[in-house]
Motif scaffolding. Structure first.
Motif, PDB file in Angstrom:
ATOM      1  N   GLY A  87       0.748  -1.537  -0.128  1.00  0.00           N
ATOM      2  CA  GLY A  87      -0.329  -0.073  -0.246  1.00  0.00           C
ATOM      3  C   GLY A  87       0.919   1.245   0.309  1.00  0.00           C
ATOM      4  O   GLY A  87       0.813   2.477   0.366  1.00  0.00           O
ATOM      5  N   THR A  88       1.849   1.549  -0.702  1.00  0.00           N
ATOM      6  CA  THR A  88       3.346   2.117  -0.841  1.00  0.00           C
ATOM      7  C   THR A  88       3.379   2.743  -2.674  1.00  0.00           C
ATOM      8  O   THR A  88       3.351   1.914  -3.119  1.00  0.00           O
ATOM      9  CB  THR A  88       3.668   2.412  -0.305  1.00  0.00           C
ATOM     10  N   PHE A  89       3.804   3.611  -2.884  1.00  0.00           N
ATOM     11  CA  PHE A  89       4.536   4.126  -3.827  1.00  0.00           C
ATOM     12  C   PHE A  89       5.950   3.877  -3.557  1.00  0.00           C
ATOM     13  O   PHE A  89       6.294   4.248  -4.868  1.00  0.00           O
ATOM     14  CB  PHE A  89       3.822   5.471  -4.278  1.00  0.00           C
ATOM     15  N   ASP A  90       5.826   3.956  -2.115  1.00  0.00           N
ATOM     16  CA  ASP A  90       7.448   3.703  -2.050  1.00  0.00           C
ATOM     17  C   ASP A  90       8.104   2.228  -2.388  1.00  0.00           C
ATOM     18  O   ASP A  90       7.980   1.725  -1.721  1.00  0.00           O
ATOM     19  CB  ASP A  90       8.192   4.240  -0.856  1.00  0.00           C
ATOM     20  N   TYR A  91       7.779   1.717  -3.103  1.00  0.00           N
ATOM     21  CA  TYR A  91       7.649   0.147  -3.193  1.00  0.00           C
ATOM     22  C   TYR A  91       8.433  -0.574  -3.691  1.00  0.00           C
ATOM     23  O   TYR A  91       8.192  -1.927  -4.115  1.00  0.00           O
ATOM     24  CB  TYR A  91       6.449   0.182  -4.072  1.00  0.00           C
TER      25      TYR A  91
END
Length: 184
Positions: A73-77
């Protein structure tokens, strides 16, 4: 590899996360398939045998490279995506591929070349870039017609729209770090 066999190979890797992908499942799966076929096109100049879409390091990297967006659930994936790929490789008894797959995923959003054009890491980086840019900017020798053919075979299904939505959300919540996966 036939399209149906390739799709089955990708689905086998993604199946545990179908619920996480939800309505983005088809779009993400088709992105993975386009990237794999683009790897085949880009690698053709270097005589890769077997072609990338038949090689475990490419199949694993492609299937998991962005999956952390949905599972963590992150854009830092990048790190969560690498973790998923490493777990898969351990499960299938291929720890020998962990270094290259980690590098392929970790470097796939590098703006500059990550390696020589014939290197697996660079082929994968370029293939993903062509698809993310929808064949409009740097195509690395992939013709517009070839990209359109791949897009017709594996439709977008809202994938690029979702990327824009996720990017806009990240910009609102992290204005000083809107694209944490990008490397120079």
């Amino acid at each position: 590899m036939s399209t149906s066999i390739l799709r089955a190979a990708v689905d086998r890797r993604l199946e545990p996360w179908f619920d996480h992908l939800g309505e983005d499942r088809i779009g993400y799966t088709n992105h993975v398939l386009r990237v794999l076929r683009l790897c085949d096109v880009l690698a053709a100049a270097y005589g890769f045998e077997p072609v990338p879409s038949e090689r475990e390091e490419f199949l694993t990297s492609a299937a998991f490279h962005d999956l952390g967006v949905w599972t963590a659930g992150t854009f830092d994936y990048l790190a969560p995506s690498v973790d998923l790929a490493v777990a898969w490789l351990r499960d299938i008894a291929r720890p020998d591929l962990i270094p290259v797959v980690t590098n392929m995923i970790g470097e796939h959003h590098r703006l500059r070349s990550a390696a020589a054009p014939s290197d697996r890491v660079e082929i994968f980086r370029r293939a993903d870039a062509v698809d993310v840019e929808m064949g409009r900017l740097g195509r690395f020798g992939v013709s517009r017609a070839e990209y359109r053919r791949l897009e017709a075979e594996f439709p977008d299904a809202g994938f690029h729209r979702r990327l824009l939505q996720l990017g806009a959300k990240r910009l609102r919540t992290h204005p000083l770090s809107p694209l944490p996966m990008i490397k120079w």
